[in-house]
Design an enzyme around this catalytic site. Structure first.
Site, short mmCIF file in Angstrom:
data_model
loop_
_atom_site.label_atom_id
_atom_site.label_comp_id
_atom_site.label_asym_id
_atom_site.label_seq_id
_atom_site.Cartn_x
_atom_site.Cartn_y
_atom_site.Cartn_z
N ASP A 292 0.86 -1.17 0.00
CA ASP A 292 0.00 0.00 0.00
C ASP A 292 0.91 1.24 0.00
O ASP A 292 2.13 1.14 0.16
CB ASP A 292 -0.99 0.00 1.17
CG ASP A 292 -2.19 0.91 0.87
OD1 ASP A 292 -2.13 1.71 -0.09
OD2 ASP A 292 -3.21 0.83 1.59
C1 NOJ Z 1 -3.97 4.02 -0.12
C2 NOJ Z 1 -5.14 3.11 -0.03
O1 NOJ Z 1 -5.15 2.44 1.22
C3 NOJ Z 1 -5.21 2.08 -1.14
O2 NOJ Z 1 -6.38 1.36 -1.04
C4 NOJ Z 1 -5.09 2.77 -2.46
O3 NOJ Z 1 -5.23 1.84 -3.49
C5 NOJ Z 1 -3.74 3.46 -2.50
N1 NOJ Z 1 -3.70 4.48 -1.46
C6 NOJ Z 1 -3.45 4.09 -3.85
O4 NOJ Z 1 -4.21 5.18 -4.06
#
Ligand code: NOJ
Length: 752
Positions: A292
């Protein structure tokens, strides 16, 4: 997107350079052979480069690490040190970047372009929790298909969806992005979404790679506070949290995202158990894992890694293949390999997985496969997509209550008052994940109603959000100004019916939007009560991204519908339901509590040792509130009425137990019903929930029609995971219940 300097450099670099992408792979047969042939040509830095993902040069979903300057990222692109970028979309921009990498870097390995295509891209469907409320797997798959068609036409070939995190905590803002509290429903919805995004053939230009996220436990953030620790036992991990990931893997999902949280003391990004052992080894997942956003770097703050280099080592060893915006791999992996701390075989494994997906996407056959100006023009905000979004939206609405048949409204209904600031809002229904879309593009409630009748008067009653509305800013809510109340009350007084739209703004839920209160923010409850004092004929539309506490409304308001955040076609969908052009068919995918103090709240609880409800103080309860939900999981009314009868159970084949029920529409209106089957394993080697959803079917019944619905229960439905992760099916007695919600139905039993 690019600065002028970068733009000039992009142009200079792209002149006269020849793509090398296919020369070294032409002779290989299978994708695996091609991957091997390419891998053999790659230097260690080039391999590590494939494991590096950069944001598109500005900060969208998190704080940018300080070393993330654009110049450096740019030079990494041309050196082949970037495998993927996120948050770059639109044919022109995607083409520019792809061309740069394909033509300028030594091996010209195409980039993957990732984006959060969560519930649509430009045209937005309802938020995922709302879609789950439709329990309509075909419609959900179609919605994801449309999202893939539209986003791929803008150069995207990879979405970070579906989120398959189960959550029982409405305080957690990201419940809006999942399928709710139930594992079985979550599995089915997740699979439908994977199928919709990826289609039959990933190499087609209108299919995109999906991501099952966030492995794992993110939906169990303690106290519902986003990014908080997760502390769950193996029972919950194996039986509740992991099955939707397993189903997504079985359905062929190409990537999995790990999560920000620690799980039982170990950051998920560094969890070998989750990533290498369970996902890759036990389940045979052959796609790749993306971290993430900066989750590798965050392990330093968790107190798990000494520094970024240590974090890189821990993450890669655990099986996290691609690093999103931590700069951990690109800056430290080479050194770690040279020092013998990380095996090159770990790097090779990660790169193989990443290249494989790129081959499957067809990027080596044509790196510009997703880049077509004509297709972009044709597909963005295409009328067919709006139609699909409308269809999905009307199916997602849940009618909680409808006393005295206040609904549906007659098309001749006179003197309709519409009250509430959300009714005119064209922004909020888009939800918080409208990253690719355009603000203020939803059909508002007022606009939707105007297609039916002009005998409508509107009073906002109160302002709602003061100032800027943005994904990266906290909302400021009007907490005190009630100066608009008198006009709203006066209008209500002279009207026959009042439609009130209250609830949350789109940016009240989503990432980093945890709440301790589950009420209507600001002065909205006061407004509701003021209007009710003069006119009780209220239809309450609850716009929300999470379950709210509707205890006052449930006691006083005759008709209540949950309208979630329904996306681009919100107002049109709601109008269709209000005027009876669509008979509501949604069912809650999460329990709506009586009070925040009940949360986490879910229907499939364990029986306690003190379940007694009468005659004693010493049983498992609250002294000031009931245990059960105000509106339970699976609840949702229709303008039709359905009765269940004649439950038959054939358990002669223990591997395929048949449960059949007759469902009758005993009303004068055609309608749809979600027939739900729950079981209970009465005694087992681990205690089992008092009921668990194990089958559902959405059927259409004409007025007065009866249909027999049959379910088959196999080992998959009857077994459970033990604490070591082994799946077992144990003999014994089972209860079965089939009905219209988790709290109502007809019961039978069988013996295994
Ligand atoms: C953080 C989020 O937790 C995740 O779900 C997302 O895909 C990413 N950012 C990218 O934007």
């Amino acid at each position: 997107m690019f600065s002028d300097t970068l733009r000039q450099r992009l142009l200079v670099f792209s002149i006269g350079l020849i793509a090398m992408t296919t020369s070294y792979i032409a002779s290989a047969d299978t994708i695996d052979d091609k991957v091997d042939a390419l891998l053999a040509k790659m230097t260690l830095p080039e391999k590590i480069g494939q494991m590096n993902q950069y944001n598109g040069f500005w900060d969208v979903t998190g704080p940018a690490p300080s070393e993330g300057d654009a110049e450096k990222k740019f030079s990494h692109l041309t050196q082949g040190l970037v495998g993927s970028v996120l948050n770059v979309s639109g044919v022109e921009q995607v083409r520019e970047l792809q061309k740069l990498v394909v033509e300028e870097s030594r091996l010209g390995i195409p980039l993957m372009f990732g984006l959060d295509v969560i519930h649509g891209h430009k045209t937005l469907s309802p938020i995922p929790l709302a879609e789950a409320a439709s329990w309509d797997l075909q419609a959900i798959e179609k919605s994801a298909r449309v999202a893939a068609i539209e986003s791929s036409a803008r150069g995207i070939n990879w979405t970070f969806a579906p989120m398959v995190d189960i959550s029982r905590d409405a305080r957690w803002g990201r419940v809006m992005e999942g399928a709710g509290e139930d594992t079985y429903l979550g599995q089915k919805v997740g699979v439908a979404r994977v199928k919709g995004f990826q289609g039959e053939d990933l190499s087609k230009p209108d299919t995109i790679a999906a991501t099952a996220k966030h492995l794992a436990g993110y939906g169990f953030s303690e106290a519902g506070r986003d990014y908080n620790l997760v502390d769950v036992g193996n029972y919950t991990l194996y039986n509740v949290i992991l099955p939707p990931f397993k189903s997504a893997v079985d359905a062929g999902v190409k990537t999995v995202m790990n999560s920000f949280n620690t799980l039982n003391g170990v950051p998920a990004t560094a969890s070998k158990l989750l990533q290498r052992d369970i996902l890759k080894t036990q389940w045979g997942f052959d796609g790749f894992i993306i971290s993430d956003w900066a989750s590798t770097k965050e392990m330093i703050y968790h107190g798990y890694s000494e520094d970024l280099k240590h974090a890189a080592e821990q993450a890669v060893k655990a099986g996290s293949d691609m690093d999103m915006e931590s700069y951990a791999y690109v800056n430290h992996l080479q050194e770690l390999v040279q020092e013998g701390k990380v095996k090159e075989s770990h790097i090779d494994d990660a790169v193989r997985r990443i290249l494989k997906v790129k081959f499957e996407l067809g990027l080596f056959d044509d790196p510009y496969r997703y880049v077509d100006d004509a297709r972009e023009t044709e597909q963005v905000y295409n009328a067919a997509h709006s139609q699909a979004a409308l269809d999905m939206a009307k199916r997602s609405i849940v009618m909680l209550k409808n006393e005295q048949n206040l609904l549906p409204l007659s098309k001749e209904q006179k003197k309709i008052a519409v009250i509430g600031p959300l009714a005119e809002d064209k922004n909020s229904p888009l939800g918080s994940w409208r990253i690719g879309s355009d603000d203020n593009t939803a059909v508002s409630l007022l606009e939707g109603l105007a297609n039916y009748t002009h005998d409508i008067s509107y009073q906002k009653g109160a302002d709602f959000i003061l100032g800027e509305q943005s994904f990266i800013k906290e909302l400021v809510v009007n907490e005190s100004d009630t100066s608009g109340f008198p006009d709203a009350v006066a209008l209500a007084k002279e009207s026959d019916v009042v439609i009130m739209m209250l609830g949350e703004h789109g940016f009240h839920s989503g990432e980093a939007r945890s709440r301790t209160k589950l009420d209507f923010p600001g002065v909205q409850q006061e407004l509701l009560e003021a209007v009710y004092a003069v006119n009780k004929n209220i239809v309450l539309l609850v716009q929300t991204g999470r379950p709210l506490v509707l205890d006052w409304a449930e006691k006083h308001i005759p008709s209540i519908l949950v309208t979630w955040q329904l996306g681009s076609q919100s107002g049109n969908a709601i109008a269709k339901v209000l005027f009876g052009d669509y008979n509501p068919s949604g069912k809650l995918p999460m329990s709506f509590p009586r009070s925040v103090g009940q949360v986490p709240l879910y229907y499939n609880v364990m029986q306690t040792g003190r379940p007694v409800t009468e005659g004693t103080v010493f049983w498992s309860h609250y002294i000031d509130e009931r245990n059960d939900a105000l509106f339970p999981f699976g609840h949702g009314l229709s303008y039709s009425h359905f009765t269940y009868s004649n439950l038959r159970i054939d358990d002669s084949n223990k591997k395929a137990i048949k449960v059949t029920v007759d469902v009758t529409n005993d009303s004068a209106m055609d309608g749809e019903e979600v027939v739900q089957l729950y079981i209970r394993d009465r005694v087992a080697s681990l205690t089992r929930p008092i009921k668990e959803l194990k089958g559902f079917e959405k059927i259409s019944l004409k007025a007065a029609e009866t249909e027999s619905v049959q379910f088959t229960l196999t080992d998959d439905e009857l077994g459970f995971y033990q604490l070591d992760g082994n799946f077992v099916v144990e003999n014994g007695d089972f209860d079965v219940m089939v009905g219209t919600s988790s709290m109502s139905g007809i019961a039978g039993e069988f013996r295994l």
